[in-house]
Design a protein around this motif. Structure first.
Motif, PDB file in Angstrom:
ATOM      1  N   ALA A 172     -10.363  -4.295   1.838  1.00 31.19           N
ATOM      2  CA  ALA A 172     -11.260  -3.139   1.895  1.00 31.19           C
ATOM      3  C   ALA A 172     -10.431  -1.868   2.022  1.00 31.19           C
ATOM      4  N   PRO A 173     -10.109  -1.205   0.918  1.00 35.27           N
ATOM      5  CA  PRO A 173      -9.302   0.014   0.980  1.00 35.27           C
ATOM      6  C   PRO A 173     -10.079   1.165   1.600  1.00 35.27           C
ATOM      7  N   THR A 174      -9.360   2.060   2.243  1.00 34.35           N
ATOM      8  CA  THR A 174      -9.984   3.222   2.872  1.00 34.35           C
ATOM      9  C   THR A 174      -9.626   4.517   2.164  1.00 34.35           C
ATOM     10  N   GLU A 175      -8.676   4.455   1.231  1.00 34.34           N
ATOM     11  CA  GLU A 175      -8.268   5.656   0.509  1.00 34.34           C
ATOM     12  C   GLU A 175      -7.807   5.283  -0.891  1.00 34.34           C
TER      13      GLU A 175
ATOM     14  N   GLN B 188     -14.245  10.085  -2.339  1.00 27.51           N
ATOM     15  CA  GLN B 188     -14.639  10.882  -1.189  1.00 27.51           C
ATOM     16  C   GLN B 188     -15.537  12.016  -1.679  1.00 27.51           C
TER      17      GLN B 188
ATOM     18  N   GLU C 147       0.820  -1.209   0.000  1.00 29.52           N
ATOM     19  CA  GLU C 147       0.000   0.000   0.000  1.00 29.52           C
ATOM     20  C   GLU C 147       0.854   1.259   0.000  1.00 29.52           C
TER      21      GLU C 147
ATOM     22  N   VAL D 126     -11.060   5.250  -4.165  1.00 23.49           N
ATOM     23  CA  VAL D 126     -12.123   5.337  -3.168  1.00 23.49           C
ATOM     24  C   VAL D 126     -12.659   6.766  -3.217  1.00 23.49           C
TER      25      VAL D 126
END
Length: 337
Positions: free
Chosen positions: A26-29, A58, A5, A56
Motif C-alpha cells: 500500500a504505497p503512500t506517495e 494527491q 522505494e 498516488v
C-alpha cells in the motif's frame, strides 16, 4: 520478494517451496518502485527486477499564477537553469509534467498547481542544463498525453527520422511512439539577430499586391528554406510583391500541404529550423518581397494537442467540453475537426 522505494532493496516476503509468492503493498506517495524476485529453480539461482512507476494522486495545490507568466513555455532572462510552464486545461483534475528530466516517470515534484478559477495549470522546473534540449509532455486525466500547445518545436517519434540531417541537424532523440508526439524546451537559446535592413523594411501597398503562393515541398526538391533563399532573384524577376507560404506550422507527417496542423506555433522541421525560416523572411525583405504566412486555425486532425486534451474516443469526435473545437461539424465542408 524484495522492494526498493528509493533507498535500496528490502526483503518483504519469502516462501520455502512452491511456484508463487504474494505481498500486499500500500504505497503512500508517488514513486518509482523497484521490484525484485529471487528464486531457486532446479538448484539454479535466478533473479528478476522490474521498475514500476506508482502514482498516488494527491489533491492539486491551488495557487495564483505568478506575475509575468503567460500560456506556454516561459524562459527566464536571468536564469538559464529554470523554466516555467503554463497550460490552459479547464476542468482537468490534475496535470503532471513528464519528460527527459523525469526519466519519463510521473513524479510528485512535477505535478502542476492550478489557478483558483481552475483554468490554468502551472509549475516551475529547475536544475536544467542551459542550451540542452528536453523533450516533454503534459499527462492529465483519462490518460491524456500531449505536448505544449504553444511550443516552438515538436518531437515526432515516427517522422523525424526521415528529415535529412542537412535540413534539420541534431534532432532530439525521441522514439516513444507509445506516447506519440511531444514538444521541446531549451533554455539559454541565442536570440536571432535580425539585420539592420529590418529597421527600414517597408511592406508593399496592400491595395496592389501580386502574390506568389508557394509550397516549399513542391517548389524545391530539397524542401529547404536555405535553398528557397537562392530562388528569390527568380521570384523577384517575375514581378511579384509577396510570397505566400502554404502552411508551415507543424503538421501531421512530413509530406503535406500543411492544412492538418498539430502545433500552431511550431514551424514544421521538414523545411528547416525556425532560424532558417527567419533568414528566408529577412532575405525576402531585402529583395523587396513581403512574406505572408498561411495560418490554419479553423480545423485540425488527431495529433493536435488542443483536440486531444478533450476528445471523445468512442465517438471519434471532440468531447462536449472541448473549449476550442466544435463537437459537430459546422457548415458544409468537413475538413478535420
Amino acid at each position: 520478494l524484495w522492494l526498493d522505494e528509493g533507498e535500496g532493496y528490502t526483503e518483504k516476503a519469502s516462501v520455502t517451496s512452491g511456484t508463487s509468492i504474494s505481498y500486499s503493498y500500500a504505497p503512500t506517495e508517488t514513486l518509482v518502485l523497484g521490484i525484485r524476485v529471487t528464486a531457486t529453480v532446479n538448484s539454479e539461482e535466478l533473479e528478476m527486477e522490474k521498475m514500476q512507476n506508482v502514482v498516488v494522486l494527491q489533491e492539486t495545490v491551488v495557487a495564483e499564477l505568478p506575475s509575468g507568466l503567460r500560456k506556454g513555455i516561459n524562459y527566464h532572462d536571468d536564469n538559464d537553469t529554470t523554466v516555467s510552464l503554463v497550460l490552459e486545461a479547464p476542468g482537468k483534475e490534475y496535470v503532471f509534467v513528464v519528460g527527459d528530466f523525469t526519466g519519463w516517470n510521473v513524479l510528485d515534484e512535477y505535478r502542476m498547481k492550478v489557478t483558483p478559477d481552475g483554468e490554468l495549470f502551472w509549475t516551475e522546473i529547475t536544475g536544467l542544463v542551459p542550451m540542452q534540449e528536453y523533450v516533454f509532455q503534459y499527462w492529465m486525466n483519462e490518460k491524456v498525453k500531449v505536448g505544449d500547445p504553444y511550443a516552438e518545436k515538436v518531437a515526432d517519434p515516427w517522422n523525424d527520422q526521415y528529415i535529412p540531417e542537412e535540413v534539420y541537424p541534431n534532432l532530439p532523440d525521441y522514439d516513444r511512439t507509445e506516447y506519440q508526439t511531444a514538444t521541446v524546451l531549451q533554455t539559454g537559446q541565442e536570440e536571432f539577430q535580425w539585420a539592420g535592413s529590418e529597421d527600414t523594411w517597408q511592406a508593399p501597398d496592400v491595395e496592389h499586391l501580386i502574390i506568389y503562393e508557394l509550397h516549399v515541398r513542391d517548389f524545391l526538391n530539397s524542401h529547404y528554406y536555405q535553398d528557397l533563399i537562392d530562388t528569390l532573384p527568380y521570384l523577384k524577376e517575375l514581378g511579384v510583391d509577396a510570397i505566400e507560404l502554404m502552411p508551415v506550422s507543424e503538421f501531421e507527417g512530413n509530406d503535406s500541404w500543411g492544412y492538418n496542423p498539430s502545433y500552431f506555433l511550431a514551424p514544421d522541421k521538414y523545411y528547416g529550423t525556425k532560424n532558417d525560416l527567419k533568414e528566408f523572411i529577412q532575405a525576402a525583405h531585402q529583395h523587396g518581397l513581403a512574406v505572408i504566412l498561411d495560418m490554419v486555425l479553423n480545423h485540425a486532425y488527431g495529433q493536435n494537442a488542443m483536440l486531444k486534451m478533450y476528445f471523445n474516443e468512442s465517438a471519434n469526435k471532440p468531447a462536449p467540453d472541448n473549449p476550442w473545437f466544435n463537437e459537430e461539424y459546422v457548415g458544409p465542408y468537413q475538413w478535420g475537426y
